[in-house]
Design an enzyme around this catalytic site. Structure first.
Site, PDB file in Angstrom:
ATOM      1  CB  ILE A 147       4.710  18.181 -16.856  1.00  0.00           C
ATOM      2  CG1 ILE A 147       6.072  17.663 -17.182  1.00  0.00           C
ATOM      3  CG2 ILE A 147       4.110  19.032 -17.928  1.00  0.00           C
ATOM      4  CD1 ILE A 147       6.047  16.703 -18.360  1.00  0.00           C
TER       5      ILE A 147
ATOM      6  CG  HIS B 206      16.527  21.384 -14.837  1.00  0.00           C
ATOM      7  ND1 HIS B 206      17.200  20.528 -15.666  1.00  0.00           N
ATOM      8  CD2 HIS B 206      15.922  20.589 -13.916  1.00  0.00           C
ATOM      9  CE1 HIS B 206      17.013  19.287 -15.280  1.00  0.00           C
ATOM     10  NE2 HIS B 206      16.240  19.299 -14.206  1.00  0.00           N
TER      11      HIS B 206
HETATM   12  P1  AMP Z   1      15.548  16.300 -13.329  1.00  0.00           P
HETATM   13  O1  AMP Z   1      15.089  14.916 -12.981  1.00  0.00           O
HETATM   14  O2  AMP Z   1      16.224  17.021 -12.201  1.00  0.00           O
HETATM   15  O3  AMP Z   1      16.379  16.296 -14.613  1.00  0.00           O
HETATM   16  O4  AMP Z   1      14.229  17.136 -13.591  1.00  0.00           O
HETATM   17  C1  AMP Z   1      13.563  17.183 -14.810  1.00  0.00           C
HETATM   18  C2  AMP Z   1      12.178  17.699 -14.511  1.00  0.00           C
HETATM   19  O5  AMP Z   1      11.619  18.167 -15.731  1.00  0.00           O
HETATM   20  C3  AMP Z   1      11.232  16.647 -13.951  1.00  0.00           C
HETATM   21  O6  AMP Z   1      10.759  17.076 -12.676  1.00  0.00           O
HETATM   22  C4  AMP Z   1      10.092  16.582 -14.977  1.00  0.00           C
HETATM   23  O7  AMP Z   1       8.837  16.418 -14.392  1.00  0.00           O
HETATM   24  C5  AMP Z   1      10.234  17.923 -15.682  1.00  0.00           C
HETATM   25  N1  AMP Z   1       9.782  17.960 -17.059  1.00  0.00           N
HETATM   26  C6  AMP Z   1      10.077  17.087 -18.054  1.00  0.00           C
HETATM   27  N2  AMP Z   1       9.496  17.490 -19.209  1.00  0.00           N
HETATM   28  C7  AMP Z   1       8.831  18.642 -18.932  1.00  0.00           C
HETATM   29  C8  AMP Z   1       8.034  19.538 -19.713  1.00  0.00           C
HETATM   30  N3  AMP Z   1       7.798  19.320 -21.014  1.00  0.00           N
HETATM   31  N4  AMP Z   1       7.500  20.609 -19.085  1.00  0.00           N
HETATM   32  C9  AMP Z   1       7.709  20.821 -17.771  1.00  0.00           C
HETATM   33  N5  AMP Z   1       8.473  20.021 -16.991  1.00  0.00           N
HETATM   34  C10 AMP Z   1       9.015  18.946 -17.561  1.00  0.00           C
END
Ligand code: AMP
Ligand code: ZN
Length: 135
Positions: free
Chosen positions: A32, A100
């Protein structure tokens, strides 16, 4: 699955996502807050907290799916390159505690720059450090 895991909720369809790929073990959807156009996340269907918590099988599935997603981004968005990024732990920028892999398409001349700066070292220092890690 922990009640408050947003990626488990996305997997269950309780939260929306822009899905671009799925298979038996993983799904992938658009981030997002993308760093570049098409920035995607590959998420295993099994909940694990991070790299160190995940099974070797799930890690293998995530890498295989990341390769497929990378191919999609190259073919459909004409990405010139791909960065894979996994953050393990708060100190490493992890904010969502369900394993992820970021699949970040790169484009010639895109403005994305990683914040790391290579530092000077010497072979002796490296050898000592390697010994400390191996011991
Ligand atoms: P990290 O900081 O490596 O844990 O990455 C988490 C990622 O998830 C970040 O880049 C956020 O922008 C993304 N994120 C959080 N919530 C959502 C969501 N509902 N849909 C898509 N991406 C998300
Ligand atoms: Zn989860």
């Amino acid at each position: 699955m922990p009640d408050d895991c947003i990626f488990c909720k996305i997997l269950e369809g309780e939260l929306p996502s822009a899905r671009i790929y799925e298979d038996e073990h993983t799904i992938a959807f658009l981030d997002i807050n993308p760093w570049t156009r098409g920035h995607s996340l590959v998420v295993p269907r099994n909940h694990s907290r991070d790299l160190l918590d995940a099974s070797d099988e799930d890690l293998a599935h995530v890498i295989a799916a990341s390769k497929r997603v990378a191919g999609l981004l190259r073919d459909k968005l004409s990405a010139d390159g791909i960065n894979l990024l996994n953050s393990c732990g708060e100190a490493a920028w992890q904010t969502v505690f369900h394993l992820h892999m970021h699949v970040i398409p790169r484009y010639v001349d895109d403005p994305l720059r990683l914040p790391g700066r290579p530092q000077q070292t010497d072979p002796e220092e490296l050898a000592e450090l390697a010994e400390e890690i191996r011991a």
